[in-house]
Design a protein around this motif. Structure first.
Motif, mmCIF file in Angstrom:
data_model
loop_
_atom_site.group_PDB
_atom_site.id
_atom_site.type_symbol
_atom_site.label_atom_id
_atom_site.label_comp_id
_atom_site.label_asym_id
_atom_site.label_seq_id
_atom_site.Cartn_x
_atom_site.Cartn_y
_atom_site.Cartn_z
ATOM 1 N N ASP A 87 0.855 -1.174 0.000
ATOM 2 C CA ASP A 87 0.000 0.000 0.000
ATOM 3 C C ASP A 87 0.898 1.233 0.000
ATOM 4 O O ASP A 87 2.045 1.176 0.455
ATOM 5 C CB ASP A 87 -0.884 0.029 1.249
ATOM 6 C CG ASP A 87 -2.018 -0.970 1.191
ATOM 7 O OD1 ASP A 87 -2.325 -1.475 0.091
ATOM 8 O OD2 ASP A 87 -2.602 -1.257 2.260
ATOM 9 N N PRO A 88 0.401 2.367 -0.495
ATOM 10 C CA PRO A 88 1.203 3.584 -0.419
ATOM 11 C C PRO A 88 1.610 3.885 1.021
ATOM 12 O O PRO A 88 0.810 3.736 1.956
ATOM 13 C CB PRO A 88 0.258 4.662 -0.958
ATOM 14 C CG PRO A 88 -0.705 3.922 -1.837
ATOM 15 C CD PRO A 88 -0.892 2.591 -1.174
ATOM 16 N N GLY A 89 2.857 4.282 1.203
ATOM 17 C CA GLY A 89 3.348 4.616 2.533
ATOM 18 C C GLY A 89 3.953 3.449 3.295
ATOM 19 O O GLY A 89 4.669 3.662 4.281
ATOM 20 N N GLN A 90 3.686 2.215 2.840
ATOM 21 C CA GLN A 90 4.311 1.070 3.484
ATOM 22 C C GLN A 90 5.800 1.014 3.134
ATOM 23 O O GLN A 90 6.201 1.437 2.050
ATOM 24 C CB GLN A 90 3.648 -0.237 3.050
ATOM 25 C CG GLN A 90 2.340 -0.560 3.732
ATOM 26 C CD GLN A 90 1.854 -1.960 3.383
ATOM 27 O OE1 GLN A 90 1.946 -2.396 2.244
ATOM 28 N NE2 GLN A 90 1.333 -2.654 4.375
ATOM 29 N N PRO A 91 6.619 0.471 4.041
ATOM 30 C CA PRO A 91 8.034 0.312 3.704
ATOM 31 C C PRO A 91 8.204 -0.508 2.431
ATOM 32 O O PRO A 91 7.582 -1.553 2.265
ATOM 33 C CB PRO A 91 8.593 -0.440 4.924
ATOM 34 C CG PRO A 91 7.676 -0.083 6.045
ATOM 35 C CD PRO A 91 6.308 0.038 5.420
ATOM 36 N N GLY A 92 9.019 0.002 1.535
ATOM 37 C CA GLY A 92 9.280 -0.697 0.279
ATOM 38 C C GLY A 92 8.334 -0.366 -0.847
ATOM 39 O O GLY A 92 8.555 -0.805 -1.985
ATOM 40 N N ALA A 93 7.275 0.379 -0.581
ATOM 41 C CA ALA A 93 6.344 0.753 -1.652
ATOM 42 C C ALA A 93 7.066 1.641 -2.661
ATOM 43 O O ALA A 93 7.715 2.624 -2.288
ATOM 44 C CB ALA A 93 5.133 1.479 -1.072
ATOM 45 N N HIS A 94 6.939 1.301 -3.935
ATOM 46 C CA HIS A 94 7.716 2.049 -4.927
ATOM 47 C C HIS A 94 7.142 1.867 -6.322
ATOM 48 O O HIS A 94 6.725 0.775 -6.697
ATOM 49 C CB HIS A 94 9.176 1.573 -4.918
ATOM 50 C CG HIS A 94 10.071 2.363 -5.821
ATOM 51 N ND1 HIS A 94 10.312 3.715 -5.669
ATOM 52 C CD2 HIS A 94 10.803 1.991 -6.910
ATOM 53 C CE1 HIS A 94 11.135 4.141 -6.594
ATOM 54 N NE2 HIS A 94 11.455 3.122 -7.376
ATOM 55 N N THR A 95 7.163 2.948 -7.079
ATOM 56 C CA THR A 95 6.907 2.925 -8.514
ATOM 57 C C THR A 95 8.163 3.420 -9.204
ATOM 58 O O THR A 95 8.656 4.517 -8.902
ATOM 59 C CB THR A 95 5.705 3.806 -8.882
ATOM 60 O OG1 THR A 95 4.526 3.286 -8.239
ATOM 61 C CG2 THR A 95 5.484 3.828 -10.384
ATOM 62 N N MET A 96 8.696 2.613 -10.110
ATOM 63 C CA MET A 96 9.961 2.937 -10.758
ATOM 64 C C MET A 96 9.799 4.115 -11.715
ATOM 65 O O MET A 96 8.758 4.264 -12.361
ATOM 66 C CB MET A 96 10.496 1.722 -11.517
ATOM 67 C CG MET A 96 10.829 0.535 -10.640
ATOM 68 S SD MET A 96 11.397 -0.918 -11.589
ATOM 69 C CE MET A 96 13.048 -0.359 -12.096
ATOM 70 N N THR A 97 10.834 4.919 -11.808
ATOM 71 C CA THR A 97 10.881 5.994 -12.794
ATOM 72 C C THR A 97 11.424 5.443 -14.107
ATOM 73 O O THR A 97 12.052 4.376 -14.134
ATOM 74 C CB THR A 97 11.797 7.132 -12.322
ATOM 75 O OG1 THR A 97 13.145 6.636 -12.257
ATOM 76 C CG2 THR A 97 11.368 7.651 -10.953
ATOM 77 N N PRO A 98 11.219 6.151 -15.210
ATOM 78 C CA PRO A 98 11.820 5.703 -16.476
ATOM 79 C C PRO A 98 13.338 5.534 -16.393
ATOM 80 O O PRO A 98 13.888 4.598 -16.968
ATOM 81 C CB PRO A 98 11.423 6.811 -17.459
ATOM 82 C CG PRO A 98 10.132 7.334 -16.909
ATOM 83 C CD PRO A 98 10.303 7.284 -15.418
ATOM 84 N N ASP A 99 14.015 6.416 -15.678
ATOM 85 C CA ASP A 99 15.465 6.280 -15.539
ATOM 86 C C ASP A 99 15.831 4.993 -14.808
ATOM 87 O O ASP A 99 16.813 4.324 -15.164
ATOM 88 C CB ASP A 99 16.039 7.479 -14.791
ATOM 89 C CG ASP A 99 16.102 8.736 -15.648
ATOM 90 O OD1 ASP A 99 15.979 8.614 -16.892
ATOM 91 O OD2 ASP A 99 16.269 9.834 -15.081
#
Length: 397
Positions: A87-99
Motif C-alpha cells: 500500500d502507499p506509505g508502506q516500507p518498500g512501496a515504490h513505482t519505478m521511474t523511467p530512468d
C-alpha cells in the motif's frame, strides 16, 4: 487409484505410455486419477511424462535470461500468499521511474539478458489516489499507459525484449501491449472460485476471479498473442481443482493455439503473509502435478521455477518440464525474494547431468515467433536482431 494401471505399470510399455495417456484424449476422470497416483505408481507416471516431453522437444531444456523490472508494487489485490504488493506509505512501496527502468535494463543487457520481465500490481490507481498522483506526475493516465511506454522505452533503447505481466487486460490493451512486446502473461492460478471467500487465498482480490482471468487469456488467443499462463499449487485448492485449471488452459489452447508456456508454480510460505503457517506442497505433489500437466498438454512448453524447488530442482526434469523460465544474473525474484535464482553455470551443469543441453531462449519461444512478428515494425526489427537461425537467443559470442 488410477484406472487401467497396467497402461503405465508394465515397464516394457513405458516408452509408449504417453501415446495412450496424453493429449486431448486424456479425460478429466483419468487426469484426476493420475494426480492421485500412489508412491508405487509415481515412477511409471513420471516415465510416461518424460516420454511425452522427449517426443515433443528431445534433448533440450530452455531458459530465458532476464532482468526483473517491478514497475510498481502497489496493487489493489490482497492475496494471502503475496509479499510483493504494498500500500502507499508502506516500507518498500515504490513505482519505478523511467530512468530506473532503463538503468536495470542496460545493466542486464551487459550481462547477456534478452528479456525485461515487467511485473506490477493490478490497476492500483483504481483505489489509491497516491498512485493517480504518481501517474499524473509521470504524465500518464493509467498504470497500463505507463507500462506501455516503459515497454517501448526498453525496446527502443536496449536490445532487451519486454514481457509484461500486468494482470487483467481488455482486448484493446492486449493489442496495444502486443505492439511493444513479443509475448505477455497472466497466471490463471486456479479455477476454484471458493478461494475468493473470506479468509481464503484470494479474499479481497477482485482481479483473481477465474472467469475474468480466463477471459483475458482467451482474448489474447483471439489476437494470436503468444501467451504464458499457469497454475499456483498449494493455496487451498484440491488436486481435482488443479486438473480443472489445467483443462481450462488446454481448452483455450486447443481453440487458439496461443499458449506458449504453462507454469506449474508451488506456493512457498513466508513470515510476513497471512498464509505464513500454510502447508507447502510436497515434492511428490509437485512432480505429480507437472506430470499430469505434461500428459494433458504433450506439445506445450511446461515450466517450473527452479528457485522454488531448491536445492534439488533438477528433479523437476524427471516429471516432464522442458523449461526453467526466466532466470536472472542480476535482479532477485521480487515475488519470492527469499528464494535466490540458481547461478546460470550451476543450472547448466545440473541440466546437463540429466542429459539435456541448456539453451537460452527469448521471452517468446521459437515456435511462436511468427505470431509475434508483424505486430509493429520496431518489434520486428528487434526480434530479427535477437534470434539465431533456430529461433533461440543469438549468442553474444
Amino acid at each position: 487409484m488410477p484406472a487401467d494401471r497396467t497402461t503405465i505399470a508394465a515397464p516394457e510399455r513405458r516408452a509408449h505410455a504417453w501415446q495412450l495417456l496424453a493429449g486431448s484424449t486424456l479425460s478429466r476422470e483419468a487426469a484426476c486419477r493420475w494426480i492421485h497416483a500412489s508412491n508405487e505408481e509415481l515412477p511409471d507416471l513420471l516415465a510416461a511424462a518424460r516420454d511425452a516431453r522427449d517426443h515433443f522437444k528431445p534433448g533440450v531444456v530452455t531458459y530465458s535470461r532476464k532482468v526483473f523490472i517491478p514497475l510498481t508494487n502497489l496493487c489493489r489485490d490482497y492475496c494471502g500468499y503475496c509479499t510483493f504488493r504494498r500500500d502507499p506509505g508502506q516500507p518498500g512501496a515504490h513505482t519505478m521511474t523511467p530512468d530506473e527502468v532503463l538503468q536495470v535494463a542496460r545493466a542486464g543487457e551487459k550481462l547477456g539478458c534478452t528479456e525485461a520481465l515487467f511485473s506490477l500490481g493490478d490497476k492500483p490507481e483504481l483505489i489509491f489516489p497516491e498512485m493517480r498522483e504518481t501517474l499524473r506526475t509521470l504524465g500518464f493516465r493509467s498504470t497500463l499507459h505507463y507500462l506501455e511506454a516503459m515497454c517501448e522505452l526498453v525496446l527502443r533503447e536496449t536490445s532487451l525484449l519486454p514481457h509484461p505481466n500486468p494482470g487483467l487486460m481488455s482486448a484493446e490493451w492486449i493489442a496495444r501491449l502486443a505492439a511493444v512486446s513479443p509475448s505477455m502473461g497472466l497466471m490463471l492460478e486456479t479455477t476454484n472460485e471458493s478461494l475468493l471467500a473470506p479468509g481464503k487465498a484470494h479474499d479481497n482480490a477482485p482481479d483473481k476471479i477465474p472467469a475474468k482471468r480466463l477471459r483475458t487469456i482467451e482474448e489474447a488467443g483471439k489476437q494470436g498473442v503468444p501467451f504464458t499462463t499457469g497454475i499456483l499449487i498449494g493455496i487451498g485448492e484440491s488436486l481435482e481443482d488443479r486438473v480443472d485449471a489445467l483443462l481450462a488452459i488446454r481448452d483455450l489452447h486447443d481453440r487458439y493455439r496461443h499458449i506458449q508456456e504453462v507454469i506449474i508454480q508451488n506456493f512457498r510460505a513466508k513470515p510476513a503473509i497471512p498464509m505464513s503457517n500454510w502447508p507447502e506442497p510436497s515434492r511428490g505433489d509437485m512432480l505429480r502435478t507437472i506430470a499430469v500437466a505434461r500428459l494433458l498438454m504433450p506439445e506445450v512448453n511446461i515450466q517450473a521455477p527452479p528457485n522454488l524447488s531448491d536445492p534439488d530442482y533438477e528433479e523437476l526434469l524427471d516429471a516432464g518440464i522442458n523449461d526453467w523460465g526466466g532466470v536472472s544474473p542480476l535482479t532477485p525474484d521480487f515475488i519470492n525474494p527469499e528464494r535466490p535464482w540458481p547461478h546460470l553455470d550451476q543450472l547448466e551443469q545440473r541440466t546437463a547431468a540429466k542429459g539435456f543441453q541448456l539453451r537460452q531462449r527469448l521471452p517468446v519461444y521459437p515456435e511462436f515467433l511468427d505470431r509475434a512478428m508483424g505486430k509493429s515494425t520496431l518489434l520486428n526489427s528487434k526480434l530479427t536482431t535477437a534470434i539465431d537461425s533456430a529461433g533461440y537467443a543469438r549468442s553474444a559470442a
